[in-house]
Design an enzyme around this catalytic site. Structure first.
Site, PDB file in Angstrom:
ATOM      1  N   TYR A 133     -16.815   1.955   6.679  1.00 36.91           N
ATOM      2  CA  TYR A 133     -15.351   1.996   6.809  1.00 36.91           C
ATOM      3  C   TYR A 133     -14.947   2.517   8.191  1.00 36.91           C
ATOM      4  O   TYR A 133     -14.150   1.901   8.901  1.00 36.91           O
ATOM      5  CB  TYR A 133     -14.767   2.884   5.703  1.00 36.91           C
ATOM      6  CG  TYR A 133     -13.300   3.219   5.896  1.00 36.91           C
ATOM      7  CD1 TYR A 133     -12.323   2.234   5.768  1.00 36.91           C
ATOM      8  CD2 TYR A 133     -12.898   4.523   6.207  1.00 36.91           C
ATOM      9  CE1 TYR A 133     -10.974   2.531   5.954  1.00 36.91           C
ATOM     10  CE2 TYR A 133     -11.563   4.829   6.393  1.00 36.91           C
ATOM     11  CZ  TYR A 133     -10.611   3.830   6.259  1.00 36.91           C
ATOM     12  OH  TYR A 133      -9.279   4.126   6.454  1.00 36.91           O
TER      13      TYR A 133
ATOM     14  N   TRP B 194      -6.345  12.000   4.970  1.00 33.34           N
ATOM     15  CA  TRP B 194      -6.024  12.558   3.658  1.00 33.34           C
ATOM     16  C   TRP B 194      -4.593  12.224   3.216  1.00 33.34           C
ATOM     17  O   TRP B 194      -3.832  13.099   2.796  1.00 33.34           O
ATOM     18  CB  TRP B 194      -6.239  14.071   3.670  1.00 33.34           C
ATOM     19  CG  TRP B 194      -7.641  14.544   3.918  1.00 33.34           C
ATOM     20  CD1 TRP B 194      -8.654  13.848   4.531  1.00 33.34           C
ATOM     21  CD2 TRP B 194      -8.199  15.822   3.578  1.00 33.34           C
ATOM     22  NE1 TRP B 194      -9.783  14.617   4.593  1.00 33.34           N
ATOM     23  CE2 TRP B 194      -9.548  15.832   4.013  1.00 33.34           C
ATOM     24  CE3 TRP B 194      -7.681  16.957   2.962  1.00 33.34           C
ATOM     25  CZ2 TRP B 194     -10.382  16.933   3.841  1.00 33.34           C
ATOM     26  CZ3 TRP B 194      -8.509  18.061   2.804  1.00 33.34           C
ATOM     27  CH2 TRP B 194      -9.844  18.044   3.221  1.00 33.34           C
TER      28      TRP B 194
ATOM     29  N   ALA C 117      -5.296  -2.669   5.321  1.00 32.85           N
ATOM     30  CA  ALA C 117      -6.682  -2.278   5.615  1.00 32.85           C
ATOM     31  C   ALA C 117      -7.542  -2.409   4.378  1.00 32.85           C
ATOM     32  O   ALA C 117      -7.058  -2.397   3.247  1.00 32.85           O
ATOM     33  CB  ALA C 117      -6.727  -0.831   6.101  1.00 32.85           C
TER      34      ALA C 117
ATOM     35  N   LYS D  39     -13.001   0.426  11.232  1.00 30.77           N
ATOM     36  CA  LYS D  39     -11.706   0.875  11.772  1.00 30.77           C
ATOM     37  C   LYS D  39     -11.823   1.126  13.278  1.00 30.77           C
ATOM     38  O   LYS D  39     -10.898   0.834  14.045  1.00 30.77           O
ATOM     39  CB  LYS D  39     -11.224   2.138  11.047  1.00 30.77           C
ATOM     40  CG  LYS D  39     -10.809   1.914   9.602  1.00 30.77           C
ATOM     41  CD  LYS D  39      -9.571   1.039   9.455  1.00 30.77           C
ATOM     42  CE  LYS D  39      -8.293   1.811   9.666  1.00 30.77           C
ATOM     43  NZ  LYS D  39      -7.087   1.010   9.328  1.00 30.77           N
TER      44      LYS D  39
ATOM     45  N   GLY E 121       0.826  -1.206   0.000  1.00 30.90           N
ATOM     46  CA  GLY E 121       0.000   0.000   0.000  1.00 30.90           C
ATOM     47  C   GLY E 121       0.858   1.252   0.000  1.00 30.90           C
ATOM     48  O   GLY E 121       2.093   1.180   0.072  1.00 30.90           O
TER      49      GLY E 121
ATOM     50  N   THR F 274      -7.982   6.136  11.434  1.00 29.70           N
ATOM     51  CA  THR F 274      -8.472   7.149  10.505  1.00 29.70           C
ATOM     52  C   THR F 274      -9.327   8.236  11.151  1.00 29.70           C
ATOM     53  O   THR F 274      -9.926   8.014  12.214  1.00 29.70           O
ATOM     54  CB  THR F 274      -9.328   6.445   9.424  1.00 29.70           C
ATOM     55  OG1 THR F 274      -9.990   7.400   8.592  1.00 29.70           O
ATOM     56  CG2 THR F 274     -10.407   5.570  10.048  1.00 29.70           C
ATOM     57  N   ASP F 275      -9.406   9.391  10.485  1.00 30.56           N
ATOM     58  CA  ASP F 275     -10.292  10.467  10.923  1.00 30.56           C
ATOM     59  C   ASP F 275     -11.769  10.071  10.781  1.00 30.56           C
ATOM     60  O   ASP F 275     -12.641  10.694  11.377  1.00 30.56           O
ATOM     61  CB  ASP F 275     -10.013  11.752  10.125  1.00 30.56           C
ATOM     62  CG  ASP F 275     -10.105  11.557   8.614  1.00 30.56           C
ATOM     63  OD1 ASP F 275      -9.832  10.435   8.129  1.00 30.56           O
ATOM     64  OD2 ASP F 275     -10.422  12.524   7.899  1.00 30.56           O
TER      65      ASP F 275
ATOM     66  N   THR G  12      -9.711  -0.261   2.433  1.00 25.27           N
ATOM     67  CA  THR G  12      -9.793   1.208   2.394  1.00 25.27           C
ATOM     68  C   THR G  12     -10.757   1.748   1.334  1.00 25.27           C
ATOM     69  O   THR G  12     -10.845   2.957   1.145  1.00 25.27           O
ATOM     70  CB  THR G  12      -8.402   1.824   2.136  1.00 25.27           C
ATOM     71  OG1 THR G  12      -7.879   1.266   0.928  1.00 25.27           O
ATOM     72  CG2 THR G  12      -7.456   1.541   3.287  1.00 25.27           C
TER      73      THR G  12
END
Length: 285
Positions: A129, A154, A64, A133, A15, A105-106, A66
């Protein structure tokens, strides 16, 4: 860890973040990268086999599911990878006493805030998603004693598909590009994030961290900055999230407060514009 080389195992080595990490090995840091073909994280026995073979001091778990929109129609698969896969690694890491860095992640936040989300802020994921997570985070919290949960946002870099590379490609195909202007976050250069993760895994400062390049912007501003830095004459038109419908909901505001980094005596990530300039190969003025 002594004076010997530190051995790290990286999941998701094919990745965009995994590839950056694999390239950071040196005489003092041995990095063993495992892609999906070599390590199926959804198989607990395979996780145990690989960890017993490699005997890493630490695991940086970047593997992951994603595909944010696709996850809405494939919730079981997203959960299998992001939650069960993470649980398996947490179990296997704990058994051999290895540290575990889980990249999150955000999207674990609902995006309705107006000030940066602190590490301790209550999560409230809205997308499949984000929920999977968050489930992965919960497994780490429950099963690991030597863990780092690192939320980011991002992410872009030289490997894989990402917003910056997509914009540069679109610029060669059209004169006008329409970009969402009402989602605010922090662009993060994969190389800076990778360097932070390696810095972090060398410590015993366990806990939850937010790691992004500093500062924030909208996707629209980000796109304009990319073209401005490259000196490309591309017209960028703003649009709203409502006008650009996607299957998965996106957080409208997902800026992450990075207070845990200085609090633990670690080096913060530089401003996002500075990182972007380096990635684009633009010389500093």
């Amino acid at each position: 860890m002594g004076t010997d080389a530190v051995k790290l195992l990286v999941t998701g080595a094919n990745g965009q973040l995994g590839q950056e990490l694999v390239h950071m090995g040196n005489a003092r840091i041995q990095i063993a990268g495992f892609g999906r073909d070599q390590l199926d994280i959804t198989d607990l026995n395979r996780c145990r086999e690989v960890l017993a073979e490699v005997k890493p001091h630490g695991i940086i778990h970047t593997a992951a599911y994603t595909a944010v929109d696709k996850a809405e129609s494939e919730p079981d698969e997203a959960y299998r990878v992001n939650a069960i896969g993470t649980r398996n690694l947490a179990v296997a890491a704990e058994e051999i006493g290895a540290k575990l860095v889980f990249v999150s992640t955000d999207y674990v936040f609902d995006g309705t805030g107006t000030t940066p989300y602190e590490e301790s802020t209550e999560t409230n994921p809205q997308s499949v998603y984000g929920k999977t997570k968050r489930a992965g985070e919960e497994f780490v919290l429950d099963l690991s004693s030597r863990y780092f949960i690192v939320r980011t946002s991002w992410v872009y870099g030289q490997y894989g598909s990402n917003f910056v590379r997509t914009m540069l490609k679109l610029a060669t195909e059209r004169d006008t590009i329409t970009v969402v202007a009402d989602q605010i976050g922090s662009p993060t250069y994969a190389r800076d994030l990778a360097a932070f993760l390696i810095q972090l895994v060398h410590t015993e400062k366990y806990g939850i961290y937010h790691a992004t390049n500093s500062g924030s912007c909208s996707w629209y501003t980000f796109a304009r900055e990319i073209f401005s830095e490259k000196g490309m004459n591309v017209r960028v038109e703003p649009c709203t999230t409502a006008e650009f419908r996607r299957p998965a909901p996106r957080p409208a505001y997902s800026v992450l407060d990075r207070a845990a980094i200085p609090r633990n005596g670690l080096s913060d990530l530089r401003p996002w514009r500075e990182a972007l300039r380096e990635f684009l190969g633009v010389k500093e003025p």
